[in-house]
Design a protein around this motif. Structure first.
Motif, mmCIF file in Angstrom:
data_model
loop_
_atom_site.group_PDB
_atom_site.id
_atom_site.type_symbol
_atom_site.label_atom_id
_atom_site.label_comp_id
_atom_site.label_asym_id
_atom_site.label_seq_id
_atom_site.Cartn_x
_atom_site.Cartn_y
_atom_site.Cartn_z
ATOM 1 N N ASN A 271 3.666 -46.614 5.939
ATOM 2 C CA ASN A 271 3.678 -47.136 7.314
ATOM 3 C C ASN A 271 2.349 -47.784 7.681
ATOM 4 O O ASN A 271 2.321 -48.812 8.356
ATOM 5 C CB ASN A 271 4.030 -46.038 8.313
ATOM 6 N N TYR A 272 1.237 -47.184 7.255
ATOM 7 C CA TYR A 272 -0.069 -47.786 7.512
ATOM 8 C C TYR A 272 -0.126 -49.175 6.873
ATOM 9 O O TYR A 272 -0.593 -50.139 7.494
ATOM 10 C CB TYR A 272 -1.201 -46.911 6.959
ATOM 11 N N CYS A 273 0.336 -49.274 5.636
ATOM 12 C CA CYS A 273 0.302 -50.552 4.918
ATOM 13 C C CYS A 273 1.140 -51.613 5.634
ATOM 14 O O CYS A 273 0.700 -52.760 5.794
ATOM 15 C CB CYS A 273 0.780 -50.366 3.480
ATOM 16 N N VAL A 274 2.326 -51.238 6.074
ATOM 17 C CA VAL A 274 3.188 -52.176 6.804
ATOM 18 C C VAL A 274 2.494 -52.621 8.093
ATOM 19 O O VAL A 274 2.445 -53.819 8.405
ATOM 20 C CB VAL A 274 4.567 -51.543 7.103
ATOM 21 N N ASP A 275 1.935 -51.672 8.852
ATOM 22 C CA ASP A 275 1.239 -52.006 10.101
ATOM 23 C C ASP A 275 0.035 -52.907 9.840
ATOM 24 O O ASP A 275 -0.236 -53.839 10.608
ATOM 25 C CB ASP A 275 0.789 -50.735 10.823
ATOM 26 N N ALA B 169 -3.546 -55.894 -2.305
ATOM 27 C CA ALA B 169 -3.211 -54.533 -2.746
ATOM 28 C C ALA B 169 -2.420 -53.791 -1.665
ATOM 29 O O ALA B 169 -1.428 -53.120 -1.962
ATOM 30 C CB ALA B 169 -4.484 -53.771 -3.098
ATOM 31 N N ILE B 170 -2.845 -53.922 -0.417
ATOM 32 C CA ILE B 170 -2.145 -53.247 0.683
ATOM 33 C C ILE B 170 -0.744 -53.830 0.851
ATOM 34 O O ILE B 170 0.220 -53.096 1.081
ATOM 35 C CB ILE B 170 -2.965 -53.347 1.985
ATOM 36 N N ALA B 171 -0.622 -55.144 0.711
ATOM 37 C CA ALA B 171 0.691 -55.787 0.831
ATOM 38 C C ALA B 171 1.653 -55.277 -0.246
ATOM 39 O O ALA B 171 2.832 -55.029 0.028
ATOM 40 C CB ALA B 171 0.548 -57.304 0.737
#
Length: 169
Positions: free
Chosen positions: A74-78, A110-112
């Motif tokens: 969820n953090y990554c999506v946000d 990387a987060i994406a």
């Protein structure tokens, strides 16, 4: 060289109203005090002091303050949704993120990937090409950097135009 105390401050020089409003919303939500000054040619400068837990502004610019091993889906999506408000262009199912800081682009990539996006990184324009582009105010550039482009597409939005269904009976 700037003093340690001087590095405790931040300055954002922005022109786009959406970016100004977004930055102010973030600073207010974090409880960070700031000042806002109108400058020439429609620019606004937002300044303030870094929170005590941020020791170096470069950890924010490079996204080094983000530990990939500690991130939730969820953090990554946000995070990727937030990136879309800044230096990006959007179409129906993909986004292109632009930045001259390659280390920051690599972290966003990387987060994406952790958020379920497919990505592709490339160069939007080289330093030499950027020097040939006029500044938004019409002046000739005095310096420039290579600008990277990171394409972001949700995996569930990816289409494969050459896909065909074959009956194997």
């Amino acid at each position: 060289s700037p003093s340690v105390e001087a590095s405790r401050y931040f300055n954002f020089k922005l022109k786009k109203v959406r970016k100004i409003k977004r930055l102010e919303k973030i600073l207010v939500s974090l409880g960070v005090e700031y000042s806002k000054k109108d400058r020439e040619k429609g620019f606004v400068v937002i300044s303030g002091q870094l929170p005590d837990d941020i020791q170096d502004i470069n950890t924010i610019k490079n996204f080094d303050c983000i530990d990939l091993e500690q991130l939730s889906y969820n953090y990554c999506v946000d995070f990727i949704e937030e990136v879309k408000y800044w230096d990006s262009t959007k179409n129906s199912n993909s986004t292109s993120y632009y930045n001259t800081n390659e280390k920051a682009v690599d972290k966003v990539q990387a987060i994406a990937l952790l958020a379920g996006y497919t990505t592709n990184k490339g160069i939007n324009r080289t330093e030499e090409q950027s020097m040939l582009t006029l500044n938004p105010d019409g002046n000739v550039r005095q310096s420039a950097k290579t600008c990277y482009n990171l394409g972001l597409t949700r995996r569930d939005s990816t289409t494969y135009p050459h896909k065909s269904i074959v009956d194997y009976k």
